[in-house]
Design a protein around this motif. Structure first.
Motif, PDB file in Angstrom:
ATOM      1  N   ARG A 189       0.815  -1.215   0.000  1.00 39.38           N
ATOM      2  CA  ARG A 189       0.000   0.000   0.000  1.00 39.38           C
ATOM      3  C   ARG A 189       0.851   1.269   0.000  1.00 39.38           C
ATOM      4  O   ARG A 189       0.353   2.336  -0.346  1.00 39.38           O
ATOM      5  CB  ARG A 189      -0.927   0.009   1.212  1.00 39.38           C
ATOM      6  CG  ARG A 189      -2.033  -1.045   1.171  1.00 39.38           C
ATOM      7  CD  ARG A 189      -3.050  -0.751   2.267  1.00 39.38           C
ATOM      8  NE  ARG A 189      -4.136  -1.702   2.280  1.00 39.38           N
ATOM      9  CZ  ARG A 189      -4.222  -2.741   3.115  1.00 39.38           C
ATOM     10  NH1 ARG A 189      -3.230  -2.970   3.971  1.00 39.38           N
ATOM     11  NH2 ARG A 189      -5.259  -3.545   3.090  1.00 39.38           N
ATOM     12  N   ARG A 190       2.101   1.164   0.449  1.00 36.49           N
ATOM     13  CA  ARG A 190       2.965   2.342   0.484  1.00 36.49           C
ATOM     14  C   ARG A 190       4.399   1.898   0.200  1.00 36.49           C
ATOM     15  O   ARG A 190       4.918   0.991   0.845  1.00 36.49           O
ATOM     16  CB  ARG A 190       2.878   3.046   1.836  1.00 36.49           C
ATOM     17  CG  ARG A 190       3.638   4.374   1.906  1.00 36.49           C
ATOM     18  CD  ARG A 190       3.291   5.107   3.174  1.00 36.49           C
ATOM     19  NE  ARG A 190       1.885   5.494   3.208  1.00 36.49           N
ATOM     20  CZ  ARG A 190       1.417   6.695   2.870  1.00 36.49           C
ATOM     21  NH1 ARG A 190       2.248   7.631   2.490  1.00 36.49           N
ATOM     22  NH2 ARG A 190       0.130   6.954   2.935  1.00 36.49           N
ATOM     23  N   TYR A 191       5.016   2.564  -0.759  1.00 37.64           N
ATOM     24  CA  TYR A 191       6.374   2.212  -1.159  1.00 37.64           C
ATOM     25  C   TYR A 191       7.384   2.674  -0.121  1.00 37.64           C
ATOM     26  O   TYR A 191       7.326   3.803   0.367  1.00 37.64           O
ATOM     27  CB  TYR A 191       6.676   2.883  -2.495  1.00 37.64           C
ATOM     28  CG  TYR A 191       8.078   2.682  -3.007  1.00 37.64           C
ATOM     29  CD1 TYR A 191       8.496   1.453  -3.502  1.00 37.64           C
ATOM     30  CD2 TYR A 191       8.988   3.744  -3.013  1.00 37.64           C
ATOM     31  CE1 TYR A 191       9.786   1.274  -3.983  1.00 37.64           C
ATOM     32  CE2 TYR A 191      10.277   3.578  -3.493  1.00 37.64           C
ATOM     33  CZ  TYR A 191      10.672   2.345  -3.976  1.00 37.64           C
ATOM     34  OH  TYR A 191      11.941   2.185  -4.447  1.00 37.64           O
ATOM     35  N   TYR A 192       8.306   1.770   0.223  1.00 41.99           N
ATOM     36  CA  TYR A 192       9.426   2.084   1.091  1.00 41.99           C
ATOM     37  C   TYR A 192      10.716   1.880   0.298  1.00 41.99           C
ATOM     38  O   TYR A 192      10.878   0.868  -0.375  1.00 41.99           O
ATOM     39  CB  TYR A 192       9.417   1.205   2.346  1.00 41.99           C
ATOM     40  CG  TYR A 192       8.320   1.591   3.310  1.00 41.99           C
ATOM     41  CD1 TYR A 192       8.589   2.381   4.416  1.00 41.99           C
ATOM     42  CD2 TYR A 192       7.010   1.191   3.092  1.00 41.99           C
ATOM     43  CE1 TYR A 192       7.586   2.754   5.294  1.00 41.99           C
ATOM     44  CE2 TYR A 192       5.994   1.570   3.962  1.00 41.99           C
ATOM     45  CZ  TYR A 192       6.288   2.352   5.061  1.00 41.99           C
ATOM     46  OH  TYR A 192       5.288   2.739   5.916  1.00 41.99           O
ATOM     47  N   ASN A 462      -0.340  -0.050   6.057  1.00 41.37           N
ATOM     48  CA  ASN A 462      -0.529   1.310   5.556  1.00 41.37           C
ATOM     49  C   ASN A 462      -1.895   1.466   4.888  1.00 41.37           C
ATOM     50  O   ASN A 462      -2.008   1.836   3.711  1.00 41.37           O
ATOM     51  CB  ASN A 462       0.608   1.663   4.596  1.00 41.37           C
ATOM     52  CG  ASN A 462       1.935   1.762   5.318  1.00 41.37           C
ATOM     53  OD1 ASN A 462       2.150   2.656   6.122  1.00 41.37           O
ATOM     54  ND2 ASN A 462       2.825   0.810   5.047  1.00 41.37           N
ATOM     55  N   VAL A 465      -3.959   4.938   2.474  1.00 43.37           N
ATOM     56  CA  VAL A 465      -3.091   5.151   1.315  1.00 43.37           C
ATOM     57  C   VAL A 465      -3.090   6.601   0.839  1.00 43.37           C
ATOM     58  O   VAL A 465      -2.149   7.034   0.165  1.00 43.37           O
ATOM     59  CB  VAL A 465      -3.489   4.223   0.150  1.00 43.37           C
ATOM     60  CG1 VAL A 465      -3.299   2.772   0.539  1.00 43.37           C
ATOM     61  CG2 VAL A 465      -4.931   4.472  -0.268  1.00 43.37           C
ATOM     62  N   ASN A 468      -0.821  11.785   3.709  1.00 44.49           N
ATOM     63  CA  ASN A 468       0.512  12.241   3.321  1.00 44.49           C
ATOM     64  C   ASN A 468       1.475  12.070   4.500  1.00 44.49           C
ATOM     65  O   ASN A 468       1.538  12.914   5.388  1.00 44.49           O
ATOM     66  CB  ASN A 468       0.464  13.704   2.877  1.00 44.49           C
ATOM     67  CG  ASN A 468       1.811  14.214   2.398  1.00 44.49           C
ATOM     68  OD1 ASN A 468       2.654  13.423   1.984  1.00 44.49           O
ATOM     69  ND2 ASN A 468       2.010  15.509   2.456  1.00 44.49           N
ATOM     70  N   GLU A 471       8.142   7.623   4.956  1.00 42.83           N
ATOM     71  CA  GLU A 471       8.657   6.396   5.558  1.00 42.83           C
ATOM     72  C   GLU A 471       9.357   6.681   6.880  1.00 42.83           C
ATOM     73  O   GLU A 471       9.301   5.864   7.805  1.00 42.83           O
ATOM     74  CB  GLU A 471       9.586   5.675   4.592  1.00 42.83           C
ATOM     75  CG  GLU A 471      10.800   6.440   4.155  1.00 42.83           C
ATOM     76  CD  GLU A 471      11.613   5.695   3.100  1.00 42.83           C
ATOM     77  OE1 GLU A 471      12.764   6.087   2.886  1.00 42.83           O
ATOM     78  OE2 GLU A 471      11.115   4.719   2.510  1.00 42.83           O
ATOM     79  N   THR A 474       6.824   6.945   9.561  1.00 41.36           N
ATOM     80  CA  THR A 474       6.471   5.591   9.992  1.00 41.36           C
ATOM     81  C   THR A 474       7.505   5.070  10.985  1.00 41.36           C
ATOM     82  O   THR A 474       7.163   4.459  12.000  1.00 41.36           O
ATOM     83  CB  THR A 474       6.397   4.635   8.791  1.00 41.36           C
ATOM     84  OG1 THR A 474       5.535   5.170   7.801  1.00 41.36           O
ATOM     85  CG2 THR A 474       5.887   3.268   9.211  1.00 41.36           C
TER      86      THR A 474
END
Length: 779
Positions: A189-192, A462, A465, A468, A471, A474
């Motif tokens: 769901r969220r790029y790291y 995540n 999505v 804002n 990473e 997080t």
């Protein structure tokens, strides 16, 4: 909830002189006093066994890392890695050699037959012995991972030394209690970034965590206007195979990226578990092949009634299995519609053996209570993450023949910045004090080290999505509890019960080598000097949500808070550990403040006596209650009436020992008017104040009656604050000695000065320069 409103210029305060323990004259030391035996080094996670010796082993510029002649490739690589890591952390760069160790050397060896105490047979490859004796250090691992963990203990012990170059003489025997000590990150769901993931692999190895699961595909939970074609979704592995062109998101991981993850993982004793989740959470696959989705493709569920769907998923696993060096692939299989159980069971019973045919073990999210009532008829060759007690609790899974990993959602899920599942991160103190891998809650706890309990794996999902956040934001949520989780997964008991001491160790050892990308915000906890409640065990009648636990009222962080449910008679109580004298409580209310409330004490946490009351409070902010000194173990704030339609919400619940200056004789160089006498600075009333004439060199002094030990003074300035001033002591009230100074203060409010413990009868605040055109004014 709204943030706390700003108080006016009048800030509640007091002058506090924190008493020291009585100092006795030491007995004469025998001429040949024995050198004390070394305590265990403060490493994280804590050692299972330690036998202390005397003295220290010091590393020097000539120290070497010595390995056996003919050592295996992993041992050679670890020796080179340890050399570079030592240089990164200490500035020393030991050379690598073979042969016998000399003074100051570090010897590395793998010996599966070595004595690792009561380590479980299956976990002996992760066990190690570290012996610091006869001038050198020896680390023996039961396997390559155990040897690596021994080097983590070595480096952490050195970081904990005053010279950052030595470690205590003694012998450690250390081993994990659980096979799976994991963490799951939702990158679907969220790029790291690869930099983030590689940094986490270093950090996990530093804490002896051994499994990183990457959730590689997913989508938002509800699409805009019910239209799944507008949903955000992603699959993160970027194949160069034309058959899969367009499947991966633009932000994804190439084979080169993944190879980098695998190499970093291997160097830090971490196993990667890739998760490709189907048949739910599959919008990325349906976007790629719309014909494979339920409801004509307007879904995030695959249509398992079509043989092509299962064939496609087989092709996905076949494509990427060669990327994965670890033994296990996670196939997901959670949260599919229960009315399609028959199709779902057929899919599971096809995909699980197929993935095994690719040479991989299979893990899955537990779902079988909902999908059929039990695991009867399902493939048994899987390990199950028990993520929800209703979908498939651990007891049901074990009864059905599965091994279990604890990923309980209510205890171990974080959904950043949502309004559910620990959106501000797990509470590290609660994890440290109340959780262990066998704890699932809801009547589903297993026996500690149940043979079918593999371990635990907290997770970050995540879900939000469209929010804002970065990473690294997080990371600040994960960091709150990561070390505590690592401790409890390695050994639930070896870390002891003192969370403050544990955090001091965490701050000392840091996040380890290779983690410079990650902000390290853990500091040695201090809280307000003298606060007896700081990070003590705390409970409350309720919490508004899991985002506002009771522990936040005593964590020393001015931005975190406890919040209750929206009703009147709520309470929060702190256990000071032993009967303790105190006479002041300082409450800092968020906008949801209490109107009427009592302070109550108890010797046993059951029977309560009211010692102070507040009635008719009308604002948030700080409320300081001073009362006759009381000695008790338990202290409770009992709410009676809320000040708003919300519940009760406290940024801090602080408790202080009796103020040595409280209502003692006090004099001053001057007063602005008779309305602001010197006595008001020590009357325990946060709204009254002393104010001097409008010139610089003014003073106020207190007579403690007898020579008294103290090391802390807390001044709370009105808007007419001091810019430059000294604290001075005297034995006779005439001759003064400066013990502490403040220069260049720029604001009103509280100033706490801590100094070398001093014993004196008289104490004076000597003003030098005012901060305003008024005089000096102290609450």
């Amino acid at each position: 909830m709204k943030p706390s409103t700003t108080l006016g210029r009048a800030l509640a305060a007091a002058l506090l002189l924190a008493p020291l323990a009585t100092v006795l004259s030491p007995a004469p030391t025998p001429a040949a006093a024995a050198e004390p035996v070394n305590a265990a080094p403060g490493v994280v996670p804590a050692l299972q066994q330690w036998t202390g010796g005397t003295g220290r082993i010091t590393l020097t510029a000539t120290s070497r890392i010595v390995i056996p002649a003919g050592a295996s490739a992993p041992v050679q690589l670890l020796a080179a890695q340890l050399s570079s890591e030592t240089a990164e952390l200490t500035g020393l760069r030991p050379s690598v050699a073979t042969g016998a160790p000399a003074v100051g050397d570090i010897a590395l060896q793998v010996d599966p037959a070595a004595d690792f105490g009561p380590a479980k047979t299956e976990l002996r490859p992760e066990a190690y012995r570290l012996s610091a004796a006869a001038g050198s250090v020896s680390i023996v691992g039961g396997g390559d991972k155990g040897l690596y963990y021994g080097t983590r203990t070595l480096l952490q012990a050195v970081l904990g030394s005053a010279d950052r170059a030595s470690l205590p003489v003694g012998t450690a025997v250390d081993y994990p209690n659980y096979a799976v000590r994991g963490f799951m990150l939702d990158v679907g769901r969220r790029y790291y970034t690869p930099e983030f993931i590689n940094s986490y692999l270093h950090w996990m190895g530093w804490l002896k965590l051994n499994t990183l699961q990457l959730h590689l595909n997913d989508n938002e939970i509800s699409p805009p206007n019910g239209d799944w074609s507008q949903a955000i979704s992603a699959f993160r592995l970027k194949s160069t195979n034309p058959a899969f062109a367009g499947l991966a998101d633009a932000q994804g991981y190439t084979r080169q990226d993944w190879d980098g993850f695998e190499s970093t993982a291997a160097a830090n004793a971490v196993t990667l578990v890739p998760e490709i989740d189907a048949p739910a959470h599959s919008r990325a696959f349906i976007k790629f092949r719309p014909s494979l989705g339920l409801n004509g493709g307007n879904s995030d569920h695959l249509d398992l009634g079509k043989p092509a769907t299962t064939d496609f998923m087989k092709s996905v696993y076949a494509e990427f299995a060669p990327w994965f060096r670890g033994p296990t692939v996670h196939i997901g299989i959670d949260e599919y519609p229960r009315e399609l159980t028959a199709q779902y069971k057929a899919y599971v019973n096809t995909i699980a053996p197929y993935v095994r045919s690719l040479g991989k073990k299979v893990n899955a999210w537990g779902s079988f209570t909902v999908m059929g009532g039990s695991g009867a008829g399902y493939d048994k060759g899987m390990a199950v993450n028990s993520w929800n007690n209703s979908w498939y609790g651990p007891k049901a899974a074990i009864a059905d023949g599965y091994q279990v990993i604890n990923s309980n959602d209510g205890l171990l899920y974080v959904v950043p910045f949502a309004d559910y599942y620990h959106p501000q991160g797990l509470d590290g103190q609660s994890i440290f004090s109340s959780w262990a891998p066998h704890v699932f809650g809801g009547g589903q706890d297993l026996a500690p080290q149940d043979p079918n309990l593999l371990g635990a794996m907290p997770a970050v999902w995540n879900d939000k999505v469209r929010l804002n956040y970065t990473e690294l934001q997080t990371h600040t949520l994960i960091e709150k509890s990561f070390a505590a989780l690592a401790q409890k997964m390695w050994s639930p008991t070896a870390g002891g019960s003192d969370y403050t001491a544990f955090l001091t160790k965490v701050a000392t050892v840091g996040q380890g080598p290779g983690t410079g990308y990650l902000p390290d915000t853990v500091t040695k906890p201090t809280g307000t000097p003298g606060d007896l409640a700081f990070q003590r065990p705390v409970t409350a009648s309720s919490t508004e949500t899991t985002a506002f636990p009771a522990s936040y009222a005593v964590d020393g962080n001015a931005t975190t808070r406890w919040a209750s449910q929206y009703s009147d008679n709520q309470w929060i109580q702190v256990d000071l550990g032993t009967p303790t004298p105190y006479s002041t409580v300082r409450l800092t209310w968020e906008a949801a403040y209490g109107k009427d409330y009592d302070l109550q004490t108890s010797p046993d946490g059951t029977t309560w006596t009211t010692i102070a009351q507040r009635r008719g409070r009308t604002t948030p902010g700080t409320d300081t209650l001073t009362f006759t000194p009381t000695t008790a173990r338990h202290l409770r704030l009992q709410g009676i009436t809320r000040g708003t339609t919300y519940g009760y919400s406290l940024y801090s619940f602080e408790v202080f020992a009796p103020d040595l200056a409280f209502q003692r004789p006090v004099t001053a160089s001057s007063t602005e008017t008779a309305a602001f006498p010197a006595s008001y600075a020590v009357d325990g009333n946060a709204t009254t104040r002393w104010a001097s004439q409008y010139t610089n060199d003014q003073w106020i002094q207190v007579d403690l009656g007898t020579p008294t030990p103290y090391s802390t003074v807390r001044l709370t300035w009105e808007a007419a604050y001091g810019k430059d001033y000294d604290l001075q002591t005297s034995t006779d009230g005439t001759t003064w000695t400066t013990i502490a100074q403040r220069r260049g203060r720029t604001t009103a409010g509280t100033d706490t000065l801590t100094f070398t413990p001093t014993t004196a009868r008289h104490l004076r605040l000597q003003g030098i320069t005012r901060g305003t055109t008024y005089g000096y004014s102290l609450y």
